[in-house]
Design an enzyme around this catalytic site. Sequence first.
Site, PDB file in Angstrom:
ATOM      1  N   CYS A 196       9.599  10.957  -3.481  1.00  0.00           N
ATOM      2  CA  CYS A 196       7.916  10.221  -3.511  1.00  0.00           C
ATOM      3  C   CYS A 196       8.124  10.540  -2.100  1.00  0.00           C
ATOM      4  O   CYS A 196       8.410  11.046  -0.850  1.00  0.00           O
ATOM      5  CB  CYS A 196       9.195   9.029  -3.450  1.00  0.00           C
ATOM      6  SG  CYS A 196       9.960   8.615  -5.135  1.00  0.00           S
ATOM      7  N   CYS A 218      12.388   4.521  -2.528  1.00  0.00           N
ATOM      8  CA  CYS A 218      12.009   4.406  -1.098  1.00  0.00           C
ATOM      9  C   CYS A 218      12.117   2.744   0.090  1.00  0.00           C
ATOM     10  O   CYS A 218      11.600   3.503   0.954  1.00  0.00           O
ATOM     11  CB  CYS A 218      10.474   4.907  -1.450  1.00  0.00           C
ATOM     12  SG  CYS A 218      10.720   6.039  -1.771  1.00  0.00           S
ATOM     13  N   GLU A 220       7.300  17.464  -6.389  1.00  0.00           N
ATOM     14  CA  GLU A 220       8.241  17.739  -7.659  1.00  0.00           C
ATOM     15  C   GLU A 220       8.648  18.766  -7.905  1.00  0.00           C
ATOM     16  O   GLU A 220       9.119  19.692  -7.232  1.00  0.00           O
ATOM     17  CB  GLU A 220       7.712  17.309  -8.920  1.00  0.00           C
ATOM     18  CG  GLU A 220       7.046  16.147  -8.778  1.00  0.00           C
ATOM     19  CD  GLU A 220       6.253  15.727 -10.175  1.00  0.00           C
ATOM     20  OE1 GLU A 220       6.036  16.072 -10.460  1.00  0.00           O
ATOM     21  OE2 GLU A 220       5.635  13.867  -9.940  1.00  0.00           O
ATOM     22  N   GLU A 227       7.102   8.898  -0.364  1.00  0.00           N
ATOM     23  CA  GLU A 227       7.070   7.892   1.046  1.00  0.00           C
ATOM     24  C   GLU A 227       8.466   8.398   1.754  1.00  0.00           C
ATOM     25  O   GLU A 227       7.878   8.098   2.968  1.00  0.00           O
ATOM     26  CB  GLU A 227       7.032   6.019   0.289  1.00  0.00           C
ATOM     27  CG  GLU A 227       6.351   5.817  -0.352  1.00  0.00           C
ATOM     28  CD  GLU A 227       5.993   5.312  -1.664  1.00  0.00           C
ATOM     29  OE1 GLU A 227       6.143   7.367  -2.522  1.00  0.00           O
ATOM     30  OE2 GLU A 227       5.821   5.097  -2.267  1.00  0.00           O
ATOM     31  N   CYS A 272       8.798   2.344  -4.883  1.00  0.00           N
ATOM     32  CA  CYS A 272       9.662   2.410  -5.360  1.00  0.00           C
ATOM     33  C   CYS A 272      11.023   2.004  -5.039  1.00  0.00           C
ATOM     34  O   CYS A 272      11.433   1.985  -3.431  1.00  0.00           O
ATOM     35  CB  CYS A 272      10.228   4.069  -6.141  1.00  0.00           C
ATOM     36  SG  CYS A 272      11.664   4.788  -5.370  1.00  0.00           S
ATOM     37  N   ASN A 324       3.959  13.411  -2.717  1.00  0.00           N
ATOM     38  CA  ASN A 324       5.567  13.070  -3.864  1.00  0.00           C
ATOM     39  C   ASN A 324       4.947  15.195  -4.079  1.00  0.00           C
ATOM     40  O   ASN A 324       4.161  15.857  -4.059  1.00  0.00           O
ATOM     41  CB  ASN A 324       5.612  12.671  -4.524  1.00  0.00           C
ATOM     42  CG  ASN A 324       4.334  12.917  -5.905  1.00  0.00           C
ATOM     43  OD1 ASN A 324       2.981  13.088  -4.920  1.00  0.00           O
ATOM     44  ND2 ASN A 324       3.981  12.256  -7.306  1.00  0.00           N
TER      45      ASN A 324
HETATM   46  N1  THU Z   1       6.479   8.414  -7.154  1.00  0.00           N
HETATM   47  C1  THU Z   1       5.905   8.513  -5.540  1.00  0.00           C
HETATM   48  O1  THU Z   1       5.777   9.098  -4.824  1.00  0.00           O
HETATM   49  N2  THU Z   1       6.178   7.066  -5.526  1.00  0.00           N
HETATM   50  C2  THU Z   1       6.430   6.151  -5.777  1.00  0.00           C
HETATM   51  O2  THU Z   1       6.312   5.236  -4.832  1.00  0.00           O
HETATM   52  C3  THU Z   1       6.856   6.312  -6.914  1.00  0.00           C
HETATM   53  C4  THU Z   1       6.334   7.635  -7.408  1.00  0.00           C
HETATM   54  C5  THU Z   1       6.525   9.974  -7.562  1.00  0.00           C
HETATM   55  C6  THU Z   1       7.729  10.552  -7.933  1.00  0.00           C
HETATM   56  C7  THU Z   1       7.416  10.914  -9.348  1.00  0.00           C
HETATM   57  O3  THU Z   1       6.488  12.486  -8.147  1.00  0.00           O
HETATM   58  C8  THU Z   1       6.181  11.355  -9.932  1.00  0.00           C
HETATM   59  O4  THU Z   1       5.263   9.437  -8.958  1.00  0.00           O
HETATM   60  C9  THU Z   1       5.839   9.905 -10.754  1.00  0.00           C
HETATM   61  O5  THU Z   1       7.206   8.791 -10.678  1.00  0.00           O
END
Ligand code: THU
Length: 161
Positions: free
Chosen positions: A73, A115, A64, A75, A112, A62
């Site tokens: 994310c 994704c 940000e 994925e 999520c 991920n």
């Molecule tokens: N996140 C992911 O990378 N994948 C997921 O399936 C759920 C959430 C990340 C997004 C964000 O950077 C952090 O986790 C908190 O939500």
Amino acid sequence: MKKIQHITTVLEYTSIEELDSIYQNLINKAKEATQSSYSPYSNFKVGAAILLENGEIIQGSNQENSAYPSGLCAERVAMFYANSKHPDIPVKCIAIAGYSNDQFLERPLPPCGSCRQVLLETQERHNTPMKVLLYGQNQILEIENIKQLLPLYFDKDMLDE
Ligand code: THU
């Protein structure tokens, strides 16, 4: 009126050793990928590892951003990279792992909704079932086809109606 039920089948493992070595390796690659996460805002590191039909593994984490919705994310970082590097090679499996408070999550981390939609479109695009492996220290879940995770999904066929 009639009630329609959508049933999701999930396989559960309590130890990574129960999986084939190819999938053990994929989970380890997802765990490894958590460490390249850029997550200064959530401190929640997610790693994904994608196994392509040609045996290649693509990792992503991920990413940000101070403008929060601009982040992505793990994925989707991994899947979009896999699809841009190898647009014609089907995806066999994606493994996902999470890391927070200096340890891997005890429970499996489910992808999520956005994704799931992106993974499903990749599966449809290649017409090859995509397995999903969710890693947790106490439990590993396997979903044999991403469709299981997204009942009543929207796809390109809807656009033709
Ligand atoms: N996140 C992911 O990378 N994948 C997921 O399936 C759920 C959430 C990340 C997004 C964000 O950077 C952090 O986790 C908190 O939500």
